[in-house]
Structures are given as C-alpha cells and as structure tokens.
Design a protein around this motif. Structure first.
Motif, PDB file in Angstrom:
ATOM      1  N   LEU A 296       0.839  -1.205   0.000  1.00  0.00           N
ATOM      2  CA  LEU A 296       0.000   0.000   0.000  1.00  0.00           C
ATOM      3  C   LEU A 296       0.875   1.257   0.000  1.00  0.00           C
ATOM      4  O   LEU A 296       0.588   2.232  -0.698  1.00  0.00           O
ATOM      5  CB  LEU A 296      -0.917   0.008   1.227  1.00  0.00           C
ATOM      6  N   LYS A 297       1.949   1.185   0.767  1.00  0.00           N
ATOM      7  CA  LYS A 297       2.867   2.332   0.845  1.00  0.00           C
ATOM      8  C   LYS A 297       3.483   2.590  -0.536  1.00  0.00           C
ATOM      9  O   LYS A 297       3.558   3.738  -0.996  1.00  0.00           O
ATOM     10  CB  LYS A 297       3.945   2.012   1.885  1.00  0.00           C
ATOM     11  N   TYR A 298       3.894   1.514  -1.196  1.00  0.00           N
ATOM     12  CA  TYR A 298       4.471   1.641  -2.531  1.00  0.00           C
ATOM     13  C   TYR A 298       3.460   2.307  -3.487  1.00  0.00           C
ATOM     14  O   TYR A 298       3.799   3.251  -4.212  1.00  0.00           O
ATOM     15  CB  TYR A 298       4.886   0.248  -3.035  1.00  0.00           C
ATOM     16  N   PHE A 299       2.199   1.852  -3.438  1.00  0.00           N
ATOM     17  CA  PHE A 299       1.230   2.406  -4.383  1.00  0.00           C
ATOM     18  C   PHE A 299       0.779   3.821  -4.007  1.00  0.00           C
ATOM     19  O   PHE A 299       0.337   4.572  -4.885  1.00  0.00           O
ATOM     20  CB  PHE A 299       0.032   1.464  -4.563  1.00  0.00           C
ATOM     21  N   SER A 300       0.910   4.191  -2.742  1.00  0.00           N
ATOM     22  CA  SER A 300       0.545   5.584  -2.413  1.00  0.00           C
ATOM     23  C   SER A 300       1.546   6.519  -3.100  1.00  0.00           C
ATOM     24  O   SER A 300       1.185   7.600  -3.578  1.00  0.00           O
ATOM     25  CB  SER A 300       0.482   5.811  -0.906  1.00  0.00           C
ATOM     26  N   GLU A 301       2.786   6.071  -3.200  1.00  0.00           N
ATOM     27  CA  GLU A 301       3.829   6.822  -3.909  1.00  0.00           C
ATOM     28  C   GLU A 301       3.512   6.862  -5.415  1.00  0.00           C
ATOM     29  O   GLU A 301       3.547   7.928  -6.040  1.00  0.00           O
ATOM     30  CB  GLU A 301       5.161   6.076  -3.651  1.00  0.00           C
ATOM     31  N   VAL A 302       3.161   5.690  -5.951  1.00  0.00           N
ATOM     32  CA  VAL A 302       2.825   5.603  -7.383  1.00  0.00           C
ATOM     33  C   VAL A 302       1.669   6.548  -7.713  1.00  0.00           C
ATOM     34  O   VAL A 302       1.699   7.281  -8.707  1.00  0.00           O
ATOM     35  CB  VAL A 302       2.431   4.133  -7.754  1.00  0.00           C
ATOM     36  N   LEU A 303       0.673   6.538  -6.850  1.00  0.00           N
ATOM     37  CA  LEU A 303      -0.512   7.352  -7.084  1.00  0.00           C
ATOM     38  C   LEU A 303      -0.183   8.848  -7.121  1.00  0.00           C
ATOM     39  O   LEU A 303      -0.793   9.629  -7.837  1.00  0.00           O
ATOM     40  CB  LEU A 303      -1.516   7.065  -5.951  1.00  0.00           C
ATOM     41  N   ARG A 304       0.809   9.219  -6.331  1.00  0.00           N
ATOM     42  CA  ARG A 304       1.211  10.622  -6.272  1.00  0.00           C
ATOM     43  C   ARG A 304       2.071  11.024  -7.463  1.00  0.00           C
ATOM     44  O   ARG A 304       2.027  12.142  -7.928  1.00  0.00           O
ATOM     45  CB  ARG A 304       2.016  10.862  -4.982  1.00  0.00           C
ATOM     46  N   THR A 305       2.867  10.075  -7.972  1.00  0.00           N
ATOM     47  CA  THR A 305       3.905  10.466  -8.919  1.00  0.00           C
ATOM     48  C   THR A 305       3.683   9.992 -10.358  1.00  0.00           C
ATOM     49  O   THR A 305       4.235  10.577 -11.283  1.00  0.00           O
ATOM     50  CB  THR A 305       5.269   9.922  -8.449  1.00  0.00           C
ATOM     51  N   ALA A 307       1.948   9.322 -13.942  1.00  0.00           N
ATOM     52  CA  ALA A 307       0.939  10.016 -14.760  1.00  0.00           C
ATOM     53  C   ALA A 307      -0.258   9.102 -15.035  1.00  0.00           C
ATOM     54  O   ALA A 307      -1.374   9.583 -15.244  1.00  0.00           O
ATOM     55  CB  ALA A 307       1.566  10.457 -16.074  1.00  0.00           C
ATOM     56  N   HIS A 308      -0.028   7.785 -15.058  1.00  0.00           N
ATOM     57  CA  HIS A 308      -1.125   6.839 -15.319  1.00  0.00           C
ATOM     58  C   HIS A 308      -1.135   5.760 -14.236  1.00  0.00           C
ATOM     59  O   HIS A 308      -0.788   4.605 -14.501  1.00  0.00           O
ATOM     60  CB  HIS A 308      -0.958   6.189 -16.700  1.00  0.00           C
ATOM     61  N   PRO A 309      -1.498   6.143 -13.013  1.00  0.00           N
ATOM     62  CA  PRO A 309      -1.459   5.142 -11.933  1.00  0.00           C
ATOM     63  C   PRO A 309      -2.541   4.081 -12.109  1.00  0.00           C
ATOM     64  O   PRO A 309      -3.614   4.375 -12.647  1.00  0.00           O
ATOM     65  CB  PRO A 309      -1.745   5.983 -10.683  1.00  0.00           C
ATOM     66  N   PRO A 310      -2.278   2.855 -11.664  1.00  0.00           N
ATOM     67  CA  PRO A 310      -3.316   1.830 -11.732  1.00  0.00           C
ATOM     68  C   PRO A 310      -4.414   2.101 -10.707  1.00  0.00           C
ATOM     69  O   PRO A 310      -4.211   2.881  -9.762  1.00  0.00           O
ATOM     70  CB  PRO A 310      -2.580   0.536 -11.365  1.00  0.00           C
ATOM     71  N   ILE A 311      -5.542   1.439 -10.876  1.00  0.00           N
ATOM     72  CA  ILE A 311      -6.591   1.447  -9.855  1.00  0.00           C
ATOM     73  C   ILE A 311      -6.195   0.376  -8.850  1.00  0.00           C
ATOM     74  O   ILE A 311      -6.008  -0.785  -9.219  1.00  0.00           O
ATOM     75  CB  ILE A 311      -7.960   1.109 -10.484  1.00  0.00           C
ATOM     76  N   VAL A 312      -6.013   0.777  -7.592  1.00  0.00           N
ATOM     77  CA  VAL A 312      -5.600  -0.181  -6.565  1.00  0.00           C
ATOM     78  C   VAL A 312      -6.698  -0.274  -5.517  1.00  0.00           C
ATOM     79  O   VAL A 312      -7.171   0.749  -5.018  1.00  0.00           O
ATOM     80  CB  VAL A 312      -4.280   0.270  -5.896  1.00  0.00           C
ATOM     81  N   THR A 313      -7.120  -1.498  -5.227  1.00  0.00           N
ATOM     82  CA  THR A 313      -8.159  -1.654  -4.212  1.00  0.00           C
ATOM     83  C   THR A 313      -7.944  -2.945  -3.439  1.00  0.00           C
ATOM     84  O   THR A 313      -7.117  -3.779  -3.833  1.00  0.00           O
ATOM     85  CB  THR A 313      -9.567  -1.604  -4.863  1.00  0.00           C
ATOM     86  N   MET A 314      -8.643  -3.076  -2.333  1.00  0.00           N
ATOM     87  CA  MET A 314      -8.590  -4.304  -1.525  1.00  0.00           C
ATOM     88  C   MET A 314     -10.002  -4.682  -1.134  1.00  0.00           C
ATOM     89  O   MET A 314     -10.817  -3.812  -0.855  1.00  0.00           O
ATOM     90  CB  MET A 314      -7.804  -4.059  -0.236  1.00  0.00           C
ATOM     91  N   ASP A 315     -10.288  -5.977  -1.130  1.00  0.00           N
ATOM     92  CA  ASP A 315     -11.580  -6.422  -0.620  1.00  0.00           C
ATOM     93  C   ASP A 315     -11.412  -6.838   0.833  1.00  0.00           C
ATOM     94  O   ASP A 315     -10.479  -6.403   1.485  1.00  0.00           O
ATOM     95  CB  ASP A 315     -12.120  -7.548  -1.514  1.00  0.00           C
ATOM     96  N   ALA A 316     -12.267  -7.712   1.313  1.00  0.00           N
ATOM     97  CA  ALA A 316     -12.151  -8.137   2.713  1.00  0.00           C
ATOM     98  C   ALA A 316     -11.086  -9.227   2.819  1.00  0.00           C
ATOM     99  O   ALA A 316     -11.382 -10.390   3.012  1.00  0.00           O
ATOM    100  CB  ALA A 316     -13.502  -8.634   3.195  1.00  0.00           C
ATOM    101  N   GLY A 317      -9.834  -8.818   2.654  1.00  0.00           N
ATOM    102  CA  GLY A 317      -8.717  -9.756   2.724  1.00  0.00           C
ATOM    103  C   GLY A 317      -7.410  -8.993   2.637  1.00  0.00           C
ATOM    104  O   GLY A 317      -7.420  -7.771   2.427  1.00  0.00           O
ATOM    105  N   HIS A 321      -5.726  -5.720  -5.279  1.00  0.00           N
ATOM    106  CA  HIS A 321      -6.107  -5.837  -6.691  1.00  0.00           C
ATOM    107  C   HIS A 321      -5.565  -4.599  -7.397  1.00  0.00           C
ATOM    108  O   HIS A 321      -5.844  -3.468  -6.974  1.00  0.00           O
ATOM    109  CB  HIS A 321      -7.622  -5.869  -6.841  1.00  0.00           C
ATOM    110  N   VAL A 322      -4.808  -4.830  -8.473  1.00  0.00           N
ATOM    111  CA  VAL A 322      -4.222  -3.724  -9.232  1.00  0.00           C
ATOM    112  C   VAL A 322      -4.794  -3.812 -10.647  1.00  0.00           C
ATOM    113  O   VAL A 322      -4.532  -4.764 -11.373  1.00  0.00           O
ATOM    114  CB  VAL A 322      -2.681  -3.852  -9.236  1.00  0.00           C
ATOM    115  N   LEU A 323      -5.609  -2.808 -10.997  1.00  0.00           N
ATOM    116  CA  LEU A 323      -6.283  -2.830 -12.305  1.00  0.00           C
ATOM    117  C   LEU A 323      -5.545  -1.923 -13.270  1.00  0.00           C
ATOM    118  O   LEU A 323      -5.388  -0.717 -13.007  1.00  0.00           O
ATOM    119  CB  LEU A 323      -7.728  -2.343 -12.141  1.00  0.00           C
TER     120      LEU A 323
END
Ligand code: DP6
Length: 358
Positions: A296-305, A307-317, A321-323
């Motif tokens: 999650l920490k890695y993707f928070s960086e990706v999301l900030r930096t 230009a085309h960040p993936p959609i990242v989500t988590m279900d009950a687990g 999931h990286v779309l």
C-alpha cells in the motif's frame, strides 16, 4: 417445445472486484446494501459448478466438478473447504432459487418443471476466503445452475439468458439474497448495484486486467457477513452512505469519460475508507498483513507520482487488486515483481458474467 431431459449442467461464474464497496446492510432479510456499489466483473477468477438432479435431498459434494473448462492463465481449480454453516447457507439458497424462480420465470414466459434434489460440486480458481469474493462467484454459479435446471425448456432459458438483460437481472436479484456481491457477477465489465437493481455501466475505459497480489492465502478470521455488521458500530460510519453515494455517481461519470486517473484516486479513497471502518469498529479487526501495508505504501507513492497510476483496491482480505489496461499488464507485472520479488500474482481480465458451460 424442446422439453428438458438433461438433468445435469455445468456453469461458471466469475468473481468481481468492487471499486465502490458494498459494506453495511440496510435489510438483513432481503440482503440489501446500505449504499450502492460498483464493480468490475472478472473472467477466469471464477467458480465452476456442476449440478446433477438426484432422487434424495440436495447435497454438496466436496469433489471437482466434471466438464470443467481449462484456463489459459495458469489457474487451476481447487475445491473449497465449506463449513457446516457454509453448506447450510448454500443449500438454503438452492431452496430459495427453487422457490422464487417460477414467479420470476413467469414474467418472461418461461415454464418451470419439478426438480427433485441436486448434487452440487463446486471448485474455484482461487484460494477462498482471501478477499477474492468467492461468495460472489459461488452464489452466482449456483443461482444460474439451479435456475437453468428448473427451466422446462433449456433452449428457451439459454436464449433468454444470453439476449434478455431483464431476465439476467431477475436471476441476479435472487442471487443477491444468497450473497450480496454475487448480484454483480451476471454481466460486465462494469456493474452497478443499488437497492434491488443491478445494471451495466457505460464505459470508455480500455479493457482492464486485474493483477491480484497474493500476499496471503490463509483463510480470513472475520467473514464478510460479520464485517457488514461490525462496521455499523464504527464512529466513521456516520456520513458513510452519503459519501458512498457521491463516489458512486462520480465513478460512473469517470468510467463514461474513460478517466482512469480520477477513478484510481477515488477507488483508493474508497478502499481505505472501508478498511478504516474495520479498524475503528467497536470490535476492531484488520485484514491487512505486514506485506499488504508495504505494498500500500508503494502504491501511495505511485498514485502521487505516476501520470497513469493503476486502480488499486482491496476487498475483505490482505490481498491487493491492481487494475491496469491490458496493454500495460506486462510492464506493471515486471515493476511489481522487481519491487516485491517472490510475491505471487494471479492475473485476470474483465469479463461478461456467469455462463452455462455444458
Ligand atoms: C468486501 O457479498 O460477501 O467484498 O451479502 O453477507 O454474502 P454477504 O456479503 P458479501 O460482501 C462482500 C463485501 C466486499 C465488498 C464488495 O464486494 O462490494
């Protein structure tokens, strides 16, 4: 009329991954969600179910289904370990489909026939209970399988199911009462669920892949039905329904515009909010494992930096999931593997919902 004498059928139903989460219920008897949700239907992350008519009462058999399709993505079928409670819940759902289908079919001019008991074999292409929504795929598969066997004319059933969205959605409504998220596994790729209705969302997004980062395949300790109950007792529940309704409308606009960047930020906020509800419930719990947090920490960086960040989500687990657009799938797989060597990744694409295999 082509009366049905095939007393056996094999179906498959995909899981789906919600970007706007169904969490918290407003009606337990009808299994209605407190707020709307929106998901992407998957394809090969699915349940395959074989149903055979038998003379005695319905039963669930822990064996691989026959006639199972093969999967090109390297996935293989595993038979889930169902608890007594899980078996009871599924058999109650079989009875529900048998009870509700006649009225539901009647509206489409389809007749039902008497069905004795059923022997049901199911297997999943993913480890159950790890946040890949196995109840969505398994309840959708059983709903479709039982409904198909109930039809007096299977040919007419198949034609209606493939051409008539209203008919599909009537099955999805029955399925929802067994497990809420399963109602979004009957069409695709984007499906919205609000109150008793489901519909396909318009979208200009490219075809997306779902990279499931399998942090752990240990069975979760708090089931999602229990999670739905506990979140209502988080102080963060206040205002949740209004926030979700707003996000639900915004995401539909973003999908229509093909604005993946905006969808990525919105989905990130929604996933964090759901997990924050878990973390702040009166009986707090978490699905996160140490590696979930690192990723999650890695993707928070990706999301900030990026230009085309993936959609990242988590279900009950604990898994993420990286779309990403299918065209970028290999590049993202490489990046993630370089950053997290040894991490298992299940790959899937968006799909079109439950179908009859044989
Ligand atoms: C976290 O559909 O499993 O996956 O209706 O009690 O069977 P029941 O709950 P379930 O809840 C899934 C919740 C979720 C989010 C989502 O898929 O929207």
């Amino acid at each position: 009329m082509n009366k049905q004498n095939s007393q056996q059928i094999t179906v498959r139903a995909p899981s789906n991954i919600a970007l706007i989460k169904y969490m918290g219920k407003s009606d337990l008897a009808l299994n209605l969600a407190a707020s709307p949700s929106l998901s992407m239907t998957l394809k090969d992350l699915c349940t395959v179910t074989e149903l055979k008519e038998i003379d005695g009462p319905s039963r669930i058999v822990a064996e691989l289904p026959g006639g199972a399709p093969s999967f090109t993505t390297g996935l293989s079928l595993q038979v889930p370990r169902l608890s007594e409670k899980g078996i009871h819940r599924m058999l109650a759902h079989v009875a529900r489909v048998q009870g509700q289908a006649p009225e539901s079919f009647g509206a489409f001019g389809l007749k039902t026939r008497q069905l004795k008991g059923l022997e049901i074999r199911s297997a999943n292409t993913f480890p159950e209970g790890t946040g890949i929504a196995s109840s969505a795929s398994s309840f959708a598969a059983v709903t479709l399988g039982v409904a198909a066997l109930l039809a007096e004319d299977l040919g007419q059933f198949k034609a209606l199911y493939s051409k008539n969205q209203g008919f599909r959605r009537s099955l999805s409504q029955i399925s929802r009462q067994g497990s809420g998220s399963s109602c979004r596994s009957f069409e695709g790729p984007w499906v919205a669920w609000k109150d008793e209705r489901t519909w396909a969302c318009e979208s200009k997004t490219p075809e997306l892949a779902d990279l499931v980062l399998l942090v752990s395949d240990a069975h979760k300790e708090v089931g999602s039905s229990e999670a739905h109950r506990r979140v209502l007792e988080s102080p963060l529940w206040e205002g949740r329904v209004a926030r979700v309704e707003k996000r639900f409308e915004e995401l539909q606009v973003q999908l229509r515009q093909g604005d993946l960047r905006a969808a990525a930020l919105l989905s990130w906020q929604e996933a964090w909010e759901m997990h924050s509800l878990f973390h702040t419930a009166r009986e707090p719990f978490t699905y996160w494992a140490p590696q979930s947090m690192e990723i999650l920490k890695y993707f928070s960086e990706v999301l900030r930096t990026d230009a085309h960040p993936p959609i990242v989500t988590m279900d009950a687990g604990p898994n993420l999931h990286v779309l990403v657009p299918v065209a970028d799938e290999a590049a993202w797989t490489r990046k993630i593997t370089e950053r997290f060597p040894g991490l298992r990744i299940l790959r899937d694409h968006c799909g079109t919902g439950a179908e009859i295999v044989l």
